[in-house]
Design a protein around this motif. Structure first.
Motif, PDB file in Angstrom:
ATOM      1  N   GLU A  52      29.383 -40.538 -13.573  1.00 44.40           N
ATOM      2  CA  GLU A  52      29.810 -41.498 -12.563  1.00 44.40           C
ATOM      3  C   GLU A  52      28.735 -41.616 -11.487  1.00 44.40           C
ATOM      4  OE1 GLU A  52      34.607 -40.394 -12.831  1.00 44.40           O
ATOM      5  OE2 GLU A  52      33.321 -39.538 -11.259  1.00 44.40           O
ATOM      6  N   LYS A  90      23.901 -39.690 -10.839  1.00 39.55           N
ATOM      7  CA  LYS A  90      25.257 -39.604 -11.377  1.00 39.55           C
ATOM      8  C   LYS A  90      25.708 -38.159 -11.401  1.00 39.55           C
ATOM      9  CE  LYS A  90      24.797 -43.707 -14.342  1.00 39.55           C
ATOM     10  NZ  LYS A  90      24.922 -44.251 -15.715  1.00 39.55           N
ATOM     11  N   HIS A 114      24.231 -34.066  -0.762  1.00 40.11           N
ATOM     12  CA  HIS A 114      25.513 -34.757  -0.591  1.00 40.11           C
ATOM     13  C   HIS A 114      26.561 -33.705  -0.266  1.00 40.11           C
ATOM     14  CE1 HIS A 114      29.181 -37.047  -1.498  1.00 40.11           C
ATOM     15  NE2 HIS A 114      28.452 -38.141  -1.387  1.00 40.11           N
ATOM     16  N   THR A 170      21.552 -43.497  -1.481  1.00 41.86           N
ATOM     17  CA  THR A 170      21.959 -44.250  -2.664  1.00 41.86           C
ATOM     18  C   THR A 170      23.045 -45.265  -2.315  1.00 41.86           C
ATOM     19  OG1 THR A 170      23.568 -42.552  -3.253  1.00 41.86           O
ATOM     20  CG2 THR A 170      21.374 -42.349  -4.213  1.00 41.86           C
ATOM     21  N   ASN A 171      23.050 -46.410  -3.038  1.00 37.29           N
ATOM     22  CA  ASN A 171      24.069 -47.440  -2.831  1.00 37.29           C
ATOM     23  C   ASN A 171      25.303 -47.133  -3.664  1.00 37.29           C
ATOM     24  OD1 ASN A 171      23.410 -48.139  -5.456  1.00 37.29           O
ATOM     25  ND2 ASN A 171      22.122 -49.892  -4.842  1.00 37.29           N
ATOM     26  N   ASN A 172      26.231 -48.097  -3.731  1.00 40.33           N
ATOM     27  CA  ASN A 172      27.486 -47.850  -4.444  1.00 40.33           C
ATOM     28  C   ASN A 172      27.308 -47.733  -5.951  1.00 40.33           C
ATOM     29  OD1 ASN A 172      26.847 -50.506  -4.899  1.00 40.33           O
ATOM     30  ND2 ASN A 172      28.833 -51.330  -4.254  1.00 40.33           N
ATOM     31  N   LYS A 173      26.127 -48.070  -6.448  1.00 33.80           N
ATOM     32  CA  LYS A 173      25.827 -47.895  -7.873  1.00 33.80           C
ATOM     33  C   LYS A 173      25.013 -46.632  -8.126  1.00 33.80           C
ATOM     34  CE  LYS A 173      25.804 -52.894  -8.795  1.00 33.80           C
ATOM     35  NZ  LYS A 173      24.986 -54.024  -9.312  1.00 33.80           N
ATOM     36  N   GLY A 174      24.792 -45.862  -7.083  1.00 34.87           N
ATOM     37  CA  GLY A 174      24.009 -44.639  -7.225  1.00 34.87           C
ATOM     38  C   GLY A 174      22.512 -44.870  -7.257  1.00 34.87           C
ATOM     39  N   GLU A 175      22.060 -46.080  -6.955  1.00 37.67           N
ATOM     40  CA  GLU A 175      20.644 -46.410  -7.062  1.00 37.67           C
ATOM     41  C   GLU A 175      19.912 -46.067  -5.763  1.00 37.67           C
ATOM     42  OE1 GLU A 175      21.347 -50.365  -9.911  1.00 37.67           O
ATOM     43  OE2 GLU A 175      21.076 -50.548  -7.745  1.00 37.67           O
ATOM     44  N   TYR A 176      18.640 -45.691  -5.916  1.00 42.40           N
ATOM     45  CA  TYR A 176      17.820 -45.424  -4.748  1.00 42.40           C
ATOM     46  C   TYR A 176      16.381 -45.809  -5.028  1.00 42.40           C
ATOM     47  CZ  TYR A 176      15.631 -41.352  -6.944  1.00 42.40           C
ATOM     48  OH  TYR A 176      14.906 -40.541  -7.779  1.00 42.40           O
ATOM     49  N   GLU A 181      27.580 -42.471  -4.617  1.00 40.33           N
ATOM     50  CA  GLU A 181      27.149 -43.219  -3.443  1.00 40.33           C
ATOM     51  C   GLU A 181      26.954 -42.268  -2.257  1.00 40.33           C
ATOM     52  OE1 GLU A 181      28.689 -46.888  -0.543  1.00 40.33           O
ATOM     53  OE2 GLU A 181      29.959 -46.122  -2.170  1.00 40.33           O
ATOM     54  N   GLY A 182      25.957 -42.562  -1.427  1.00 41.34           N
ATOM     55  CA  GLY A 182      25.771 -41.810  -0.185  1.00 41.34           C
ATOM     56  C   GLY A 182      24.963 -40.538  -0.318  1.00 41.34           C
TER      57      GLY A 182
END
Length: 815
Positions: free
Chosen positions: A33, A28, A71, A49-55, A36-37
């Motif tokens: 927030e 975040k 990023h 990371t996905n659209n939820k920020g997860e990896y 993503e990416g």
């Protein structure tokens, strides 16, 4: 049996998995927030990371590793961890936005595009293959930039000659040697590409803040290091080393580079058998000391020594046609010894008065001592070659058409001291910017030129082209024997210059369309004085401007127009005529220029591309015409000519191969001059068509294997005639110039694939490769040797070929 195989595969998979560990988390920003990416990498492992920020990232277990989070909109974050096998480590760092940094980069890029400036990656200069590696090697792949001599670092831009290009390092003007006649004498470029951070190039229509030249600006900025690093590269042509770091709590930055080059591999591969010992060395030191937040002092020091020892033995050159083949055989005696020693030092102080105003004071001294001494005696045999395939003597000389000899003597020495002091300032507020400056420069030059050539053809001394009348055998010839060429002069000249400029720039909007414009004025006053010459004082003014607009369109387009008055007050070489004497009243060459440009950025194959188009026209007056012999330029030292140059340059660059930048350049040019109202003829730089390509590739299955291709095709320029002849009598052209250089390297490690274990962990970069220069072994010629047939009184032009195919091995290391 199948069950055994299945069990073995399961066991093998389990053992492999057991050596790994897992890292999980949510990324975040400072506003909590999810992002993503974000690229999350560690050694050969990576994820996004996905659209939820997860990896979720699989990593090597039981060893210390570095996990990197990158990023485009956030500052890079790194974390060192050591995780036991089969364990999961949860890590959720907060990434910090770098919006301010990105805005600055975007602004700078937009400014360069609006000004028509090309930014060249200096790292490419160390990787692109070429007989003369360096920044200039990349410039020669650009449209509008030409040179048909791979042994030279000089270049012509849009119809101009070598002396019409400005070169700056950290805002300080640098110079090229005075006495160099051939590319193989040149040695190293003044610019050390290993020290460069930014390389900006403008092929015309540049601002008033740049100097008084007619053609181009190459603006180099050396980097200010913030940590220790070292770089070593070596090849069969030489080696270089760079060391950088900081001292005194990072207040002092040190950048030191040394280079050595030996061109024997290239020179000894030519059609002349020689004993050549060309060795070139230079050391450059850049220091930057931050006294406080507002005051900084920089120092740039350069020492270079170029030794060119040349002892030709023999030469055998075949030329002519299939039906009428000829061969020139030459035997030499004597040698040439040249030495070019340069010392350069500059100190620059920069003071930020406040957030709007920045002032700078620069003092610099350039000292060059140049020696060109040669005595070379040549005896030649020009003969017809047996072209009968069935003959036992096929390919051998069957009949001698010309026998003769020539003796060349030279004792040329030059000592030049150029000192300067310059004050500059920049005022920025909102979208407004004012640049101003004033400079005083003194040039103290001591020059002795003594060179002559005697030509003998079957016992008769060939007289110069404009000798006295000879009515033999009806009247006895009583005039003394004269050398075919004879130049003897000694000049002690001092030139004082006072230059100032002021310019205004602004960013604005018209509706939703971004615009940028600039207008500036320059003044140049110079005074020529010295022994046995009449003092002359002159002044010139030039007004320049630029305008660019980026429309608020769906397509990414930028349009610009630039130009104005570009005047070139004479430097010492332009004051010296064919006889070697200084003419102090030579005026500045003047030109009116206009450049129309368009940048079109688009995506092709889901990858970024840009098409740059420029149309230009130059109208030149008070032209000081010249001849070119290899890289030696000799001026007629008057202003009795007019000229023009017009053309179109196209450049398409982008990711032709994913992840690599390549480009294709095409240039069309026409330039002509009119001397003493005799009519327009092609200038020596009339390069009608140019095609250049810089291509990078890698093997998909082995991405560490990389290939670089440097391809150039230039149509022939007017040349090859003796330098003392009337150009209106000789308008024949040299053959087209075609050359391809290729390099293949294996990258063991670099910034994109950093190794954190094993012996490679000590390297930031390590690569080994091979290069082939002149891949297709094309015979390119740069000048002609003129031989006289005593029987027919006919002169033959024998081409002097450049380097053939040459193989080189190269290694690069960074720590």
């Amino acid at each position: 049996m199948k069950n055994y195989i299945l069990s073995a595969l399961l066991l093998f998979t389990t053992l492999l998995t057991a050596q790994n560990a897992i890292i999980k988390g949510v990324l975040k920003n400072e506003f909590k927030e999810p992002i993503e990416g974000v690229a999350v990498t560690s050694s050969k492992y990576g994820t996004v990371t996905n659209n939820k920020g997860e990896y979720t990232l699989t990593v090597a277990a039981d060893i210390e590793i570095t996990v990197i989070f990158t990023h485009v909109s956030y500052k890079t974050f790194q974390k060192k961890v050591k995780i036991p096998k089969n364990k999961t480590f949860r890590f959720s760092p907060t990434l910090t936005s770098k919006v301010e940094e990105m805005n600055e980069v975007v602004i700078e890029n937009s400014k360069r595009e609006a000004q028509g400036i090309i930014n060249v990656d200096p790292l490419k200069a160390t990787k692109i293959p070429g007989a003369k590696e360096g920044v200039e090697n990349i410039l020669l792949t650009l449209a509008g930039v030409n040179n048909n001599n791979e042994l030279s670092t000089q270049y012509n831009v849009r119809g101009g000659n070598f002396d019409e290009n400005l070169v700056y390092i950290n805002g300080i003007e640098v110079y090229r040697p005075f006495l160099v006649r051939t590319g193989q004498q040149e040695g190293l470029s003044f610019v050390n590409e290993n020290l460069a951070q930014n390389v900006n190039f403008s092929a015309g229509g540049f601002q008033a803040k740049y100097g008084d030249k007619l053609s181009s600006v190459l603006d180099i900025t050396y980097r200010t290091p913030d940590e220790f690093a070292a770089n070593i590269s070596a090849s069969l042509l030489g080696a270089s080393a760079t060391v950088e770091g900081t001292l005194f709590d990072k207040k002092l930055s040190v950048l030191l580079g040394a280079r050595y080059r030996n061109n024997s591999l290239l020179i000894n591969s030519k059609d002349i058998e020689t004993n050549a010992e060309p060795n070139f060395t230079d050391v450059q030191l850049f220091l930057s000391y931050l006294i406080n937040e507002k005051f900084k002092i920089d120092f740039l020091g350069v020492y270079s020594l170029n030794n060119y020892n040349y002892t030709p033995k023999s030469r055998s050159t075949k030329f002519g046609t299939i039906s009428d083949p000829l061969e020139l055989i030459v035997f030499y005696e004597g040698q040439e010894k040249d030495a070019f020693q340069t010392l350069f030092g500059a100190v620059n102080g920069t003071y930020s008065v406040n957030k709007h105003l920045k002032l700078g004071l620069t003092t610099s001294v350039y000292h060059t001592v140049e020696q060109e001494h040669y005595d070379i005696f040549a005896t030649y045999n020009l003969g017809e070659v047996n072209a009968d395939f069935g003959s036992d003597n096929f390919g051998e000389v069957a009949f001698s058409e010309g026998i003769g000899s020539q003796l060349n003597h030279g004792r040329n020495d030059l000592d030049a001291l150029i000192s300067a002091v310059e004050f500059k300032g920049t005022y920025k507020k909102n979208n407004h910017q004012i640049d101003f400056g004033i400079k005083y420069k003194n040039e103290d030059i001591r020059d002795r030129i003594k060179e002559w050539e005697v030509i003998d053809s079957v016992g008769f001394s060939v007289r110069p082209p404009h000798h006295s009348s000879n009515n033999q055998p009806y009247e006895p010839y009583t005039s003394p024997i004269e050398p075919y060429q004879n130049v003897q002069a000694q000049n002690n000249v001092k030139i004082d210059r006072l230059v100032w400029f002021a310019q205004y720039s602004k960013n604005a909007f018209i509706n939703n369309h971004k615009i940028w414009y600039n207008v500036g004025l320059r003044s140049h006053n110079w005074n020529v004085n010295g022994e046995d010459i009449t003092t002359a004082n002159q002044i010139t003014y030039s007004l320049r401007g630029q305008f660019a607009i980026k429309p608020d369109w769906e397509k990414d387009m930028l349009f610009r127009i630039s130009g104005g008055m570009y005047h070139q007050p004479p430097f010492y070489k332009e004051l010296r005529n064919f006889e070697g004497n200084v003419v102090p009243t030579v005026d500045a060459q003047k030109s009116l220029q206009v450049v129309l440009g368009n940048d079109y950025s688009f995506n092709l194959w889901s990858r970024p591309f840009k098409l740059v188009t420029e149309l230009y026209y130059k109208s030149l007056s008070d032209v000081n015409i010249y001849t070119v012999d290899n890289v030696r330029i000799r001026y007629i030292a008057n202003n009795n000519a007019t000229a023009y140059a017009t053309g179109l340059d196209l450049r398409l660059n982008g990711e032709f191969v994913p992840g690599t930048e390549s480009w294709i350049s095409i240039g069309f040019l026409k330039t002509e001059e009119n001397y003493n109202n005799q009519g327009y003829i092609a200038r020596p730089t009339d390069q009608r068509f140019k095609f250049g390509m810089l291509f990078q590739d890698y093997m998909p299955n082995i991405p560490n294997v990389r290939m670089y291709l440097n391809l150039v095709y230039n149509t022939g320029v007017p040349g090859g005639a003796p330098s003392y002849t009337n150009p209106y009598d000789y308008q024949n052209r040299l053959n087209d110039y075609k050359r391809a250089d290729i390099g293949v390297s294996y990258v063991f490690t670099d910034a994109k694939n950093q190794k954190n274990s094993g012996w490679l962990k000590n390297f930031k970069e390590l690569s080994i490769g091979a290069e082939i220069y002149n891949l297709f072994d094309v015979q390119n010629s740069i000048t002609n040797t003129w031989v006289r047939d005593a029987y027919s009184k006919q002169y033959y032009a024998i081409p002097n070929y450049m380097t053939p195919r040459v193989f080189n091995v190269k290694m690069q290391m960074k720590f």
